[in-house]
Design an enzyme around this catalytic site. Sequence first.
Site, PDB file in Angstrom:
ATOM      1  N   GLN A  33       0.995  -1.257   0.014  1.00 22.03           N
ATOM      2  CA  GLN A  33      -0.006   0.017   0.027  1.00 22.03           C
ATOM      3  C   GLN A  33       1.077   1.279   0.164  1.00 22.03           C
ATOM      4  O   GLN A  33       1.900   1.146   0.627  1.00 22.03           O
ATOM      5  CB  GLN A  33      -0.800   0.011   1.002  1.00 22.03           C
ATOM      6  CG  GLN A  33      -2.347   0.444   0.947  1.00 22.03           C
ATOM      7  CD  GLN A  33      -3.235   0.254   1.951  1.00 22.03           C
ATOM      8  OE1 GLN A  33      -3.213  -1.172   2.311  1.00 22.03           O
ATOM      9  NE2 GLN A  33      -3.997   1.002   2.345  1.00 22.03           N
ATOM     10  N   SER A  88       3.878  -6.423   2.562  1.00 21.52           N
ATOM     11  CA  SER A  88       2.431  -6.483   3.265  1.00 21.52           C
ATOM     12  C   SER A  88       1.438  -7.079   2.256  1.00 21.52           C
ATOM     13  O   SER A  88       1.559  -8.365   2.005  1.00 21.52           O
ATOM     14  CB  SER A  88       2.085  -5.100   3.685  1.00 21.52           C
ATOM     15  OG  SER A  88       0.761  -5.023   4.536  1.00 21.52           O
ATOM     16  N   LEU A  89       0.474  -6.507   1.697  1.00 22.22           N
ATOM     17  CA  LEU A  89      -0.447  -6.928   0.870  1.00 22.22           C
ATOM     18  C   LEU A  89       0.276  -7.471  -0.154  1.00 22.22           C
ATOM     19  O   LEU A  89      -0.313  -8.488  -0.893  1.00 22.22           O
ATOM     20  CB  LEU A  89      -1.417  -6.057   0.342  1.00 22.22           C
ATOM     21  CG  LEU A  89      -1.006  -4.926  -0.633  1.00 22.22           C
ATOM     22  CD1 LEU A  89      -1.478  -5.416  -2.039  1.00 22.22           C
ATOM     23  CD2 LEU A  89      -1.691  -3.633  -0.599  1.00 22.22           C
ATOM     24  N   ARG A 146      -9.616  -8.378   3.454  1.00 24.61           N
ATOM     25  CA  ARG A 146      -8.367  -7.705   4.367  1.00 24.61           C
ATOM     26  C   ARG A 146      -8.560  -6.325   4.313  1.00 24.61           C
ATOM     27  O   ARG A 146      -8.337  -5.822   5.650  1.00 24.61           O
ATOM     28  CB  ARG A 146      -7.097  -8.257   3.763  1.00 24.61           C
ATOM     29  CG  ARG A 146      -5.750  -8.066   4.497  1.00 24.61           C
ATOM     30  CD  ARG A 146      -4.772  -8.608   3.689  1.00 24.61           C
ATOM     31  NE  ARG A 146      -3.302  -8.321   4.454  1.00 24.61           N
ATOM     32  CZ  ARG A 146      -2.454  -7.343   4.341  1.00 24.61           C
ATOM     33  NH1 ARG A 146      -2.689  -6.204   3.626  1.00 24.61           N
ATOM     34  NH2 ARG A 146      -1.440  -7.149   4.930  1.00 24.61           N
ATOM     35  N   HIS A 181      -0.098  -3.559  11.234  1.00 25.98           N
ATOM     36  CA  HIS A 181       0.748  -4.445  11.563  1.00 25.98           C
ATOM     37  C   HIS A 181       1.131  -4.172  12.979  1.00 25.98           C
ATOM     38  O   HIS A 181       2.445  -4.251  13.517  1.00 25.98           O
ATOM     39  CB  HIS A 181       2.143  -4.205  10.680  1.00 25.98           C
ATOM     40  CG  HIS A 181       1.894  -4.718   9.246  1.00 25.98           C
ATOM     41  ND1 HIS A 181       1.499  -6.045   8.815  1.00 25.98           N
ATOM     42  CD2 HIS A 181       1.702  -4.011   8.143  1.00 25.98           C
ATOM     43  CE1 HIS A 181       1.296  -6.192   7.720  1.00 25.98           C
ATOM     44  NE2 HIS A 181       1.479  -4.779   7.132  1.00 25.98           N
ATOM     45  N   GLN A 235       0.887 -12.027   9.734  1.00 24.74           N
ATOM     46  CA  GLN A 235       1.220 -10.637   9.174  1.00 24.74           C
ATOM     47  C   GLN A 235       0.185  -9.662   9.367  1.00 24.74           C
ATOM     48  O   GLN A 235       0.465  -8.400   9.205  1.00 24.74           O
ATOM     49  CB  GLN A 235       1.768 -11.087   7.832  1.00 24.74           C
ATOM     50  CG  GLN A 235       0.917 -11.363   6.724  1.00 24.74           C
ATOM     51  CD  GLN A 235       0.551 -10.351   5.520  1.00 24.74           C
ATOM     52  OE1 GLN A 235      -0.176  -9.408   5.402  1.00 24.74           O
ATOM     53  NE2 GLN A 235       1.334 -10.550   4.580  1.00 24.74           N
TER      54      GLN A 235
END
Length: 313
Positions: free
Chosen positions: A10, A93-94, A118, A202, A251
């Site tokens: 992101q 991340s994503l 998500r 996170h 995560q």
Amino acid sequence: MTRAFLFPGQGAQTIGMGQALAQDYAAAQAVFDEVDEALGEKLSDLIWTGSQDDLTLTRNAQPALMATSMAAMAALKSEGVTIEAAAYVAGHSLGEYSALCAAGALSLADTARLLRTRGQAMQEAVPVGKGAMAALLGLDLATAQKVAKAAAQGQICTAANDNDPAQVVVSGHREAVERAVELAKAEGAKRAILLPVSAPFHCALMDPAAEVMADALSHVDIERPAVPVVGNITAHAESSPMLLRNHLVDQVTGAVRWRESVLWMAAHGVTETWEIGAGKALTGMVRRIDKSLATRTVGTPDEVRAAAETLNG
């Protein structure tokens, strides 16, 4: 050259991303069409002609960035470059979902739906304004962790992204993160700035989102990836579908160990990284982590053709 394919997270989203790929490659257009169908809406219209504010909403940005990365992968395949050209895949991340999709562990439709879930779950986990994230520039991980611990004062404040040797992002309750910004400056940070994000990713405040993702992931098939995936949580390669599923849940609340992931890949023979999709943030991080690694971005038709040419001669 031994290469790793990297997939952005992101923050890389921009209006118009992937549109030129779709115009030049039927396979790239097919990716956007399949994502639109999986979500039951024209996400591609938002990506190409919508507003940046709407695209930046977590529920939209996550599947949109994945779709753009997969469109670039489809364009590469049209030029004869398959996933096996990489020794490893990794995503920020994503981007880990994009990496899994690229490696064939997740189907494109499932990945799109998982990322919509998500994004929505992460957005809804914490009321707007209650959480924050801040980038601490010029501090190493140990110092950033010390700052976060001192700033917590009974609230949550933890190192969320270990991006490169001089950039650590902290996440948690807004007041605690604001305290961390001030403490970081006192510790000698070059800059410490609140990030324009809609939720504190996170960290433990994301527990409700982790529960949602555990349920969502229990209903999808995860296959063994064609190439190993270097995970955010462990910072080493993994191919076990069971472990990959568990890591995707972990995560949501766990730290992104990006610096360590890049160092692990370099230590295991990687000499070149290709950032697949939108932007070049990961490429900048890689250069700061290990200057010996060659880097390339693959997000436009010209970049796809140039990348393919280096492999196909």
